[in-house]
Design a protein around this motif. Sequence first.
Motif, PDB file in Angstrom:
ATOM      1  N   ASP A 208       0.790  -1.191   0.057  1.00 48.48           N
ATOM      2  CA  ASP A 208      -0.147  -0.014  -0.034  1.00 48.48           C
ATOM      3  C   ASP A 208       1.037   1.294   0.036  1.00 48.48           C
ATOM      4  O   ASP A 208       0.565   2.279  -0.837  1.00 48.48           O
ATOM      5  CB  ASP A 208      -0.824   0.055   1.427  1.00 48.48           C
ATOM      6  CG  ASP A 208      -2.136  -1.016   0.983  1.00 48.48           C
ATOM      7  OD1 ASP A 208      -2.906  -0.886   0.462  1.00 48.48           O
ATOM      8  OD2 ASP A 208      -1.605  -1.899   1.985  1.00 48.48           O
ATOM      9  N   THR A 209       1.870   1.220   0.818  1.00 49.47           N
ATOM     10  CA  THR A 209       2.839   2.562   0.809  1.00 49.47           C
ATOM     11  C   THR A 209       4.361   1.821   0.745  1.00 49.47           C
ATOM     12  O   THR A 209       4.610   0.881   1.481  1.00 49.47           O
ATOM     13  CB  THR A 209       2.538   3.230   2.227  1.00 49.47           C
ATOM     14  OG1 THR A 209       1.196   3.409   2.287  1.00 49.47           O
ATOM     15  CG2 THR A 209       3.412   4.516   2.155  1.00 49.47           C
ATOM     16  N   ILE A 210       5.032   2.745   0.017  1.00 45.13           N
ATOM     17  CA  ILE A 210       6.472   2.512   0.296  1.00 45.13           C
ATOM     18  C   ILE A 210       7.260   3.837   0.691  1.00 45.13           C
ATOM     19  O   ILE A 210       6.918   4.821   0.229  1.00 45.13           O
ATOM     20  CB  ILE A 210       7.011   2.079  -1.079  1.00 45.13           C
ATOM     21  CG1 ILE A 210       6.536   0.830  -1.483  1.00 45.13           C
ATOM     22  CG2 ILE A 210       8.569   1.983  -1.007  1.00 45.13           C
ATOM     23  CD1 ILE A 210       6.990   0.339  -3.212  1.00 45.13           C
TER      24      ILE A 210
ATOM     25  N   ALA B  77       3.587  -0.930  -9.961  1.00 43.32           N
ATOM     26  CA  ALA B  77       3.465  -2.270 -10.545  1.00 43.32           C
ATOM     27  C   ALA B  77       2.940  -3.030  -9.008  1.00 43.32           C
ATOM     28  O   ALA B  77       2.375  -4.256  -9.212  1.00 43.32           O
ATOM     29  CB  ALA B  77       4.883  -2.892 -11.051  1.00 43.32           C
ATOM     30  N   LEU B  78       3.675  -2.789  -7.749  1.00 48.06           N
ATOM     31  CA  LEU B  78       3.209  -3.194  -6.588  1.00 48.06           C
ATOM     32  C   LEU B  78       1.885  -2.774  -5.874  1.00 48.06           C
ATOM     33  O   LEU B  78       1.500  -3.263  -5.057  1.00 48.06           O
ATOM     34  CB  LEU B  78       4.439  -3.176  -5.637  1.00 48.06           C
ATOM     35  CG  LEU B  78       5.605  -4.086  -6.120  1.00 48.06           C
ATOM     36  CD1 LEU B  78       6.698  -3.724  -5.311  1.00 48.06           C
ATOM     37  CD2 LEU B  78       5.456  -5.295  -6.128  1.00 48.06           C
ATOM     38  N   GLY B  79       1.278  -1.716  -6.587  1.00 49.30           N
ATOM     39  CA  GLY B  79       0.166  -1.283  -6.109  1.00 49.30           C
ATOM     40  C   GLY B  79       0.168  -0.216  -4.907  1.00 49.30           C
ATOM     41  O   GLY B  79      -0.603   0.242  -4.330  1.00 49.30           O
ATOM     42  N   ALA B  80       1.478   0.044  -4.838  1.00 45.36           N
ATOM     43  CA  ALA B  80       1.638   1.175  -3.849  1.00 45.36           C
ATOM     44  C   ALA B  80       1.973   2.548  -4.191  1.00 45.36           C
ATOM     45  O   ALA B  80       2.366   2.954  -5.423  1.00 45.36           O
ATOM     46  CB  ALA B  80       3.157   0.682  -3.327  1.00 45.36           C
ATOM     47  N   GLU B  81       1.368   3.550  -3.040  1.00 50.63           N
ATOM     48  CA  GLU B  81       1.998   4.806  -3.099  1.00 50.63           C
ATOM     49  C   GLU B  81       3.193   5.101  -2.660  1.00 50.63           C
ATOM     50  O   GLU B  81       3.708   4.367  -1.600  1.00 50.63           O
ATOM     51  CB  GLU B  81       0.973   5.538  -2.222  1.00 50.63           C
ATOM     52  CG  GLU B  81       1.268   7.056  -2.230  1.00 50.63           C
ATOM     53  CD  GLU B  81       0.403   7.819  -1.049  1.00 50.63           C
ATOM     54  OE1 GLU B  81       0.522   8.956  -0.841  1.00 50.63           O
ATOM     55  OE2 GLU B  81      -0.316   6.889  -0.191  1.00 50.63           O
ATOM     56  N   VAL B  82       4.211   5.957  -3.229  1.00 52.82           N
ATOM     57  CA  VAL B  82       5.515   6.344  -2.570  1.00 52.82           C
ATOM     58  C   VAL B  82       5.226   7.430  -1.819  1.00 52.82           C
ATOM     59  O   VAL B  82       4.908   8.556  -2.295  1.00 52.82           O
ATOM     60  CB  VAL B  82       6.459   6.604  -3.774  1.00 52.82           C
ATOM     61  CG1 VAL B  82       7.641   6.919  -3.381  1.00 52.82           C
ATOM     62  CG2 VAL B  82       6.661   5.187  -4.581  1.00 52.82           C
ATOM     63  N   VAL B  83       5.837   7.348  -0.572  1.00 53.20           N
ATOM     64  CA  VAL B  83       6.007   8.573   0.306  1.00 53.20           C
ATOM     65  C   VAL B  83       7.644   8.896   0.281  1.00 53.20           C
ATOM     66  O   VAL B  83       8.369   7.982   0.900  1.00 53.20           O
ATOM     67  CB  VAL B  83       5.477   8.205   1.597  1.00 53.20           C
ATOM     68  CG1 VAL B  83       5.927   9.505   2.534  1.00 53.20           C
ATOM     69  CG2 VAL B  83       3.915   8.077   1.533  1.00 53.20           C
TER      70      VAL B  83
END
Length: 312
Positions: free
Chosen positions: A257-259, A278-284
Amino acid sequence: MDHLPRVTALGGGHGLSASLQALRQVTDQLCAVVTVADNGGSSGRLRGELGGLPPGDLRMALAALCGDDSTGRQWAGVLQSRFHSPGPLNGHAIGNLLIEGVWQHLGPVEGLELVGQLLHVQGRVLPMSLVPLAIEADVIGADPRRPDDPCVIRGQHEVAVAQGEVLCIRLVPDAPPACPQAVAAVEDADFIVLGPGSWFTSVLPHLVVPELADAIVNARGRRVLTLNVVPAGETEGFSPARHLELLAEHAPALRLDTIIVDAAFAADDRHLHRYAQALGAEVVVADLRMRDGSARHDPLRLASVYRELMVG
């Protein structure tokens, strides 16, 4: 969320310790699930003499969860301090011997619970498996006589210091059983946190324990990945995107969900957002490094990001 979030953090060593120091500022509903493949130093010596699980990474997690009052800080210092003597105790961590002594009476899970109560830790510490494990890796360039051929390196310490590029890891025995309480902690969590830490020896091992990997993949909670501030040792020279690629190779079904990425580490990686997507994640992206510039997470800065993400 009308209650403090339940957080399960997975990893080992200094990386997990940094994550726990940050997370404990966000919630007291905290569980650490710790790798049990250490074969170096005091843990390796105890493992060779007594068998059973290596206590070192578990000790570090307990120390990270000790209270912030003077008693808690004293206990953390005692756990981490080592004997200095001309005899066989030299180099052993005091906390390792405490844990081993309690284990002989109560076993791993109940023993860690008792030590946690003694230390008034904020949260719970569990092994990822009740079986002592070895890490095995395929490494290119470890044998100077065959620089282009992969060879097998066995042992957490040996993999951590291996020359060459680590391609993948396995656990021995293959498909070990997960600690049931660790699986339950992942299933019950509002947030599951992977990383930071040594990628091949602290982070990825959780994803090759089948029951634990299934629990992470199918968890109802949000999955959070915290990348290292600087790639070093096993992953020296690896970009953030390469870290994500390795994660996907070891656990193809995993979605995030989050990286969370340090700003300096993320700056030059044009592939990061594509791999994260590609992993479905938002980057913070945030400034997470210690203020003195050392290649470690600042627990206060990391806590601020966790708080915003988990509490709002």
